[in-house]
Design a protein around this motif. Structure first.
Motif, PDB file in Angstrom:
ATOM      1  N   ASP A 105       0.858  -1.183   0.000  1.00  0.00           N
ATOM      2  CA  ASP A 105       0.000   0.000   0.000  1.00  0.00           C
ATOM      3  C   ASP A 105       0.895   1.234   0.000  1.00  0.00           C
ATOM      4  O   ASP A 105       1.964   1.230   0.609  1.00  0.00           O
ATOM      5  CB  ASP A 105      -0.893  -0.017   1.244  1.00  0.00           C
ATOM      6  N   LEU A 106       0.465   2.289  -0.656  1.00  0.00           N
ATOM      7  CA  LEU A 106       1.313   3.464  -0.802  1.00  0.00           C
ATOM      8  C   LEU A 106       1.202   4.444   0.375  1.00  0.00           C
ATOM      9  O   LEU A 106       2.152   4.633   1.119  1.00  0.00           O
ATOM     10  CB  LEU A 106       0.961   4.165  -2.126  1.00  0.00           C
ATOM     11  N   LEU A 127       4.493   5.684   2.332  1.00  0.00           N
ATOM     12  CA  LEU A 127       4.681   7.134   2.438  1.00  0.00           C
ATOM     13  C   LEU A 127       3.880   7.695   3.605  1.00  0.00           C
ATOM     14  O   LEU A 127       2.810   7.189   3.930  1.00  0.00           O
ATOM     15  CB  LEU A 127       4.220   7.837   1.153  1.00  0.00           C
ATOM     16  N   THR A 128       4.394   8.760   4.210  1.00  0.00           N
ATOM     17  CA  THR A 128       3.709   9.370   5.335  1.00  0.00           C
ATOM     18  C   THR A 128       2.685  10.414   4.909  1.00  0.00           C
ATOM     19  O   THR A 128       1.938  10.899   5.729  1.00  0.00           O
ATOM     20  CB  THR A 128       4.712  10.065   6.285  1.00  0.00           C
ATOM     21  N   CYS A 129       2.656  10.775   3.639  1.00  0.00           N
ATOM     22  CA  CYS A 129       1.782  11.867   3.200  1.00  0.00           C
ATOM     23  C   CYS A 129       0.322  11.551   3.478  1.00  0.00           C
ATOM     24  O   CYS A 129      -0.123  10.422   3.387  1.00  0.00           O
ATOM     25  CB  CYS A 129       2.003  12.184   1.732  1.00  0.00           C
ATOM     26  N   ASP A 130      -0.395  12.574   3.838  1.00  0.00           N
ATOM     27  CA  ASP A 130      -1.813  12.445   4.094  1.00  0.00           C
ATOM     28  C   ASP A 130      -2.452  13.761   3.672  1.00  0.00           C
ATOM     29  O   ASP A 130      -1.939  14.830   3.965  1.00  0.00           O
ATOM     30  CB  ASP A 130      -2.077  12.178   5.576  1.00  0.00           C
ATOM     31  N   SER A 131      -3.554  13.688   2.969  1.00  0.00           N
ATOM     32  CA  SER A 131      -4.186  14.886   2.466  1.00  0.00           C
ATOM     33  C   SER A 131      -5.691  14.713   2.492  1.00  0.00           C
ATOM     34  O   SER A 131      -6.206  13.684   2.079  1.00  0.00           O
ATOM     35  CB  SER A 131      -3.705  15.146   1.030  1.00  0.00           C
ATOM     36  N   SER A 178       7.608  16.930  -1.068  1.00  0.00           N
ATOM     37  CA  SER A 178       7.013  16.966   0.271  1.00  0.00           C
ATOM     38  C   SER A 178       6.600  15.571   0.752  1.00  0.00           C
ATOM     39  O   SER A 178       6.324  15.384   1.925  1.00  0.00           O
ATOM     40  CB  SER A 178       5.809  17.906   0.309  1.00  0.00           C
ATOM     41  N   TYR A 179       6.556  14.580  -0.145  1.00  0.00           N
ATOM     42  CA  TYR A 179       6.254  13.221   0.274  1.00  0.00           C
ATOM     43  C   TYR A 179       7.444  12.695   1.067  1.00  0.00           C
ATOM     44  O   TYR A 179       8.587  12.931   0.727  1.00  0.00           O
ATOM     45  CB  TYR A 179       6.049  12.291  -0.913  1.00  0.00           C
ATOM     46  N   VAL A 180       7.178  11.950   2.100  1.00  0.00           N
ATOM     47  CA  VAL A 180       8.247  11.389   2.922  1.00  0.00           C
ATOM     48  C   VAL A 180       7.997   9.893   3.088  1.00  0.00           C
ATOM     49  O   VAL A 180       6.896   9.480   3.456  1.00  0.00           O
ATOM     50  CB  VAL A 180       8.286  12.071   4.313  1.00  0.00           C
ATOM     51  N   ALA A 181       9.032   9.105   2.807  1.00  0.00           N
ATOM     52  CA  ALA A 181       8.909   7.659   3.017  1.00  0.00           C
ATOM     53  C   ALA A 181       8.996   7.362   4.507  1.00  0.00           C
ATOM     54  O   ALA A 181       9.663   8.073   5.258  1.00  0.00           O
ATOM     55  CB  ALA A 181      10.023   6.920   2.279  1.00  0.00           C
ATOM     56  N   MET A 182       8.304   6.314   4.921  1.00  0.00           N
ATOM     57  CA  MET A 182       8.441   5.850   6.300  1.00  0.00           C
ATOM     58  C   MET A 182       9.915   5.494   6.529  1.00  0.00           C
ATOM     59  O   MET A 182      10.604   5.085   5.591  1.00  0.00           O
ATOM     60  CB  MET A 182       7.579   4.615   6.539  1.00  0.00           C
ATOM     61  N   PRO A 183      10.396   5.644   7.762  1.00  0.00           N
ATOM     62  CA  PRO A 183      11.798   5.292   8.034  1.00  0.00           C
ATOM     63  C   PRO A 183      12.127   3.868   7.569  1.00  0.00           C
ATOM     64  O   PRO A 183      11.375   2.938   7.836  1.00  0.00           O
ATOM     65  CB  PRO A 183      11.905   5.416   9.559  1.00  0.00           C
ATOM     66  N   ASP A 184      13.223   3.734   6.844  1.00  0.00           N
ATOM     67  CA  ASP A 184      13.758   2.464   6.332  1.00  0.00           C
ATOM     68  C   ASP A 184      12.906   1.807   5.252  1.00  0.00           C
ATOM     69  O   ASP A 184      13.223   0.706   4.800  1.00  0.00           O
ATOM     70  CB  ASP A 184      13.998   1.460   7.478  1.00  0.00           C
ATOM     71  N   GLN A 226       2.105   1.658  13.512  1.00  0.00           N
ATOM     72  CA  GLN A 226       3.067   2.171  14.477  1.00  0.00           C
ATOM     73  C   GLN A 226       2.496   2.175  15.889  1.00  0.00           C
ATOM     74  O   GLN A 226       3.219   2.358  16.850  1.00  0.00           O
ATOM     75  CB  GLN A 226       3.553   3.548  14.041  1.00  0.00           C
ATOM     76  N   ASP A 227       1.189   1.916  16.009  1.00  0.00           N
ATOM     77  CA  ASP A 227       0.553   1.807  17.325  1.00  0.00           C
ATOM     78  C   ASP A 227       0.596   0.373  17.853  1.00  0.00           C
ATOM     79  O   ASP A 227       0.611   0.152  19.054  1.00  0.00           O
ATOM     80  CB  ASP A 227      -0.914   2.261  17.263  1.00  0.00           C
TER      81      ASP A 227
END
Length: 197
Positions: A11-12, A17-21, A66-72, A160-161
């Protein structure tokens, strides 16, 4: 006999990616499909063709940097790809030209190795089954439950929770955990292959 390449579906948004809009979330609720598919090198758009007039102009405001990948996440995906896994990214993102362009630019800028990106994918399980996925990674617990209830596809719930599991799927809170899980599985397969000789 050599094993066929294994396919990993990812899933993207909010998994890779951390982006959310709010705008993406709104557009993702639309299902405007006229059945056309388009493809270009390493970037495959399937399952939808959105036509939403002037909204294309709004998307010029979005910036792929501005898109950021999750760490690693990038390192893990590239390692899986280098180790012979096929990587298919699936997303509900609509197939508007600016979204296609920005998504494609981001993957190129960040040197992410993959085989396909599928936008407008409203039924990930159906796509995964028809394309013989071996693994699927998603942050949506309901999609993970759908996969485990209706397929033999090994499913990772990226959260992450990390609150609930019930052994329905593999619960992971980081991309390093995903990498470790694949490394363990590959080691087991290599050991079993050696035992056959």
């Amino acid at each position: 006999m050599e094993n066929p390449l294994e396919i990993v579906g990812v899933d993207l948004d909010q998994t890779f990616l951390t982006c959310d809009s709010k705008l993406y979330r709104f557009l993702n609720t639309l299902n405007l499909n006229n059945g056309k598919n388009k493809a270009s090198k390493n970037f495959v758009i399937e399952d939808c063709n959105y036509k939403i007039g002037n909204l294309n102009k709004i998307f010029k405001l979005f910036n792929p940097q501005s898109y950021v990948a999750m760490p690693d996440a990038i390192n893990t995906i590239n390692e899986l790809h280098n180790n012979g896994k096929k990587i298919h990214f699936l997303s509900n993102r609509p197939k508007l030209k600016p979204i296609v362009k920005m998504t494609s630019q981001w993957f190129k800028l960040n040197n992410v190795q993959f085989d396909k990106i599928v936008l407008g994918c409203k039924d990930k399980l159906h796509y995964a089954k028809t394309h013989n996925f071996n693994y699927f990674i998603d942050n949506d617990i309901n999609i993970c439950r759908q996969f485990t209830s209706n397929s033999d596809i090994k499913t990772f719930h990226f959260s992450q929770d990390c609150k609930e599991n019930n052994n329905e799927f593999i619960l992971v809170s980081s991309w390093n955990e995903i990498k470790s899980s694949f490394n363990r599985q590959d080691n087991i397969k290599n050991f079993e292959d050696e035992k056959e000789f």
